[in-house]
Design an enzyme around this catalytic site. Structure first.
Site, short mmCIF file in Angstrom:
data_model
loop_
_atom_site.label_atom_id
_atom_site.label_comp_id
_atom_site.label_asym_id
_atom_site.label_seq_id
_atom_site.Cartn_x
_atom_site.Cartn_y
_atom_site.Cartn_z
CB SER A 121 -0.94 0.13 1.67
OG SER A 121 -1.77 -0.74 1.20
CG HIS A 142 -1.89 -0.19 -4.59
ND1 HIS A 142 -1.88 0.92 -4.45
CD2 HIS A 142 -2.51 -1.13 -2.97
CE1 HIS A 142 -2.73 1.57 -2.47
NE2 HIS A 142 -2.44 -0.04 -2.36
CD GLU A 154 -2.15 3.64 -6.50
OE1 GLU A 154 -2.07 5.39 -6.54
OE2 GLU A 154 -1.36 3.83 -6.39
N1 CAA Z 1 -17.60 -10.06 -9.74
C1 CAA Z 1 -17.75 -10.46 -8.26
N2 CAA Z 1 -17.98 -9.81 -7.86
C2 CAA Z 1 -18.51 -8.70 -7.29
C3 CAA Z 1 -18.40 -7.65 -8.96
C4 CAA Z 1 -18.06 -8.47 -9.59
N3 CAA Z 1 -18.74 -7.84 -10.91
N4 CAA Z 1 -19.32 -6.88 -8.67
C5 CAA Z 1 -19.14 -6.43 -7.04
N5 CAA Z 1 -18.50 -7.78 -6.85
C6 CAA Z 1 -19.44 -7.90 -5.42
C7 CAA Z 1 -18.10 -7.07 -4.42
O1 CAA Z 1 -16.45 -8.05 -4.44
C8 CAA Z 1 -18.77 -7.55 -3.04
O2 CAA Z 1 -18.27 -8.56 -2.50
P1 CAA Z 1 -18.65 -8.99 -1.45
O3 CAA Z 1 -20.38 -9.56 -0.95
O4 CAA Z 1 -18.18 -10.54 -0.79
O5 CAA Z 1 -18.56 -7.74 0.03
C9 CAA Z 1 -20.47 -6.88 -3.37
O6 CAA Z 1 -20.16 -6.70 -4.83
C10 CAA Z 1 -20.86 -5.72 -2.83
O7 CAA Z 1 -21.04 -5.13 -4.38
P2 CAA Z 1 -22.13 -4.10 -4.35
O8 CAA Z 1 -21.97 -3.40 -5.70
O9 CAA Z 1 -23.38 -4.44 -4.35
O10 CAA Z 1 -21.56 -2.93 -3.11
P3 CAA Z 1 -22.30 -1.74 -2.78
O11 CAA Z 1 -22.89 -0.72 -4.20
O12 CAA Z 1 -23.15 -2.07 -1.48
O13 CAA Z 1 -20.77 -0.96 -2.56
C11 CAA Z 1 -18.44 -0.66 -1.40
C12 CAA Z 1 -19.85 -1.03 -1.39
C13 CAA Z 1 -17.92 -1.20 -2.79
C14 CAA Z 1 -17.31 -0.82 -0.22
C15 CAA Z 1 -18.84 0.53 -2.08
O14 CAA Z 1 -19.56 0.98 -0.28
C16 CAA Z 1 -17.52 1.69 -2.11
O15 CAA Z 1 -17.53 1.87 -3.16
N6 CAA Z 1 -17.03 1.99 -0.64
C17 CAA Z 1 -15.68 3.01 -0.96
C18 CAA Z 1 -14.27 1.80 -1.45
C19 CAA Z 1 -13.04 2.36 -1.37
O16 CAA Z 1 -13.18 3.70 -1.12
N7 CAA Z 1 -12.34 1.15 -1.46
C20 CAA Z 1 -10.55 1.50 -1.57
C21 CAA Z 1 -10.12 1.21 -0.35
S1 CAA Z 1 -8.19 1.30 0.15
C22 CAA Z 1 -7.64 0.71 -0.65
O17 CAA Z 1 -7.71 -0.37 -0.61
C23 CAA Z 1 -6.17 0.69 -0.53
C24 CAA Z 1 -5.22 0.08 0.53
O18 CAA Z 1 -4.13 0.34 0.59
C25 CAA Z 1 -5.15 0.53 1.74
P1 NAD Z 2 -4.51 -9.63 5.38
O1 NAD Z 2 -3.84 -9.78 6.82
O2 NAD Z 2 -5.92 -9.57 5.11
O3 NAD Z 2 -4.05 -10.68 4.81
C1 NAD Z 2 -2.32 -11.41 5.41
C2 NAD Z 2 -2.60 -13.02 4.89
O4 NAD Z 2 -0.56 -12.57 4.52
C3 NAD Z 2 -2.73 -13.23 5.99
O5 NAD Z 2 -4.14 -14.58 5.50
C4 NAD Z 2 -1.00 -13.77 6.62
O6 NAD Z 2 -1.21 -14.92 7.12
C5 NAD Z 2 -0.51 -13.73 5.07
N1 NAD Z 2 0.91 -14.32 5.19
C6 NAD Z 2 1.60 -12.84 6.53
N2 NAD Z 2 2.83 -13.60 6.22
C7 NAD Z 2 3.43 -14.38 5.24
C8 NAD Z 2 3.75 -14.41 4.68
N3 NAD Z 2 5.25 -14.99 5.07
N4 NAD Z 2 4.04 -15.48 3.44
C9 NAD Z 2 2.55 -15.84 2.68
N5 NAD Z 2 1.79 -15.85 3.62
C10 NAD Z 2 1.89 -14.98 4.79
O7 NAD Z 2 -3.94 -8.23 4.49
P2 NAD Z 2 -4.07 -7.68 3.92
O8 NAD Z 2 -5.18 -6.41 4.21
O9 NAD Z 2 -5.04 -8.88 2.31
O10 NAD Z 2 -2.92 -6.86 2.86
C11 NAD Z 2 -2.20 -7.66 2.43
C12 NAD Z 2 -1.34 -6.64 1.68
O11 NAD Z 2 -2.20 -6.10 0.67
C13 NAD Z 2 -0.65 -5.21 2.89
O12 NAD Z 2 0.87 -4.86 1.68
C14 NAD Z 2 -1.30 -3.84 2.73
O13 NAD Z 2 -1.25 -3.03 3.04
C15 NAD Z 2 -2.03 -4.49 0.54
N6 NAD Z 2 -3.26 -3.83 0.43
C16 NAD Z 2 -4.03 -4.16 1.85
C17 NAD Z 2 -5.88 -3.40 1.30
C18 NAD Z 2 -6.51 -3.27 1.96
O14 NAD Z 2 -7.75 -2.72 1.99
N7 NAD Z 2 -6.80 -4.46 3.46
C19 NAD Z 2 -5.92 -2.67 0.46
C20 NAD Z 2 -4.61 -2.68 -1.10
C21 NAD Z 2 -3.05 -3.04 -0.23
#
Ligand code: CAA
Ligand code: NAD
Length: 285
Positions: A121, A142, A154
């Protein structure tokens, strides 16, 4: 022309690994699933099956496609199967050392032309690839959560990434129905550099006494975001959110200000949606 990826190994089958495996398999790729936690790869396949069943009910996927997707997902017990894969994507925890160890292990198994991608991330691709003999085949891919629904991937090159590695990553994610955008190898790339600021400020507001539901509702209605920042952290996973905030502070060279409320919830095992409780409660579906 860049290499077509027909088989993929996903390492780390938690929230993101499972989502990435699902979209690659749905697009026709044979996907092996590997995780160090007991039964995690099998559990990921079961979670994907449940998610696909919900998606079928909503009309996103056809029954036959669902069966074909599941048939292309193969939980594996060792990294040896990475020999056969055209590319490997790691989605293990957000920790530089853990990710480097995964790739160092892989380098002793895979041929030199296997592409090595990371779903990090926040962490610099240059730093992840630094100890490797072949850093030219390492790129950041990403994905965003929930992977089946979010269009963006990304694509990030490190200092020594080969142009062909980036082209192959772009064409693979396009084949999986995603839109690639090239992002710089700076902390948080594009999206998470912005998201980091939002989440930190939301945590500060919460600690100043503003109700979580009020923060979320304000952001949903005032910015037209689909989710508020606290719900979003619950979706991402609170342990993953904490690791991301730590990695971003480290990458930016600033002091960590992570949010006591977040740390307390993680300590109590309240990890967000994946554990059923986080800032909010999520009854089983
Ligand atoms: N094929 C299969 N499954 C699909 C699909 C497709 N074409 N389209 C949607 N789905 C699935 C989804 O994966 C989801 O699965 P689950 O039931 O297992 O949860 C389900 O259908 C829900 O989708 P909906 O379209 O019905 O959902 P919704 O309209 O209620 O919206 C949401 C839910 C998409 C999460 C919406 O609230 C949203 O966009 N939230 C913001 C999400 C966001 O900002 N994400 C970025 C997070 S940050 C990040 O990821 C980066 C990081 O590094 C941390
Ligand atoms: P998670 O905790 O849901 O899953 C991580 C998995 O990796 C676990 O099942 C763990 O058992 C496994 N694991 C740990 N060490 C390991 C190893 N050495 N070899 C094999 N498996 C191992 O984590 P996540 O939320 O899926 O995040 C995974 C990566 O994706 C992170 O780098 C996170 O920053 C990135 N990411 C997360 C999100 C998010 O929304 N959760 C979105 C984008 C990117």
């Amino acid at each position: 022309m860049s290499k077509k990826i027909e088989s993929l190994l996903v390492i780390g089958t938690g929230t993101m690994g499972a989502g990435i495996a699902q979209v690659a398999a749905a697009a026709g790729c044979e996907v092996s699933l590997y995780d160090t936690a007991l039964d995690a790869a099998e559990n990921a396949r079961a979670r994907i099956a449940a998610s696909l069943a919900r998606a079928k009910e909503k009309g996103y996927v056809e029954a036959a496609d669902m069966e074909d997707t599941l048939a292309r997902l193969h939980p594996v017990g060792t990294l040896e199967s990475s020999r056969e894969a055209g590319a490997v994507i790691e989605a293990v925890r957000e920790d530089l050392q853990v990710k480097q160890e995964v790739f160092l292990q892989l380098e002793n198994i895979v041929p030199p032309d296997t592409l090595l991608w990371t779903n990090t991330s926040m962490i610099s691709i240059t730093r992840i690839a630094d100890p490797l003999r072949h850093p030219e085949r390492v790129a950041g891919t990403h994905f965003f959560n929930p992977v089946p629904r979010m269009k963006l991937v990304e694509i990030i090159g490190g200092r020594r990434t080969d142009a062909r590695t980036l082209e192959a990553a772009e064409s693979a994610v396009r084949a999986w129905g995603k839109t690639p955008v090239r992002a710089p190898d700076t902390p948080g790339f594009i999206v998470n550099r912005l998201l980091d600021a939002l989440l930190r400020e939301a945590l500060s507001l919460h600690e100043e006494g503003v109700e979580g539901r009020a923060i979320d509702e304000a952001v949903r209605l005032g910015l037209n975001f689909p989710m508020g920042p606290l719900e979003l952290m619950d979706l991402v996973g609170l342990d993953t959110t904490r690791d991301c905030l730590v990695a971003q502070a480290d990458g930016m060279g600033r002091e960590l200000k992570c949010g006591e409320s977040l740390l307390r919830l993680v300590k109590d095992g309240r990890l967000g949606r994946k554990s059923g409780r986080g800032f909010f409660d999520y009854p089983p579906q």
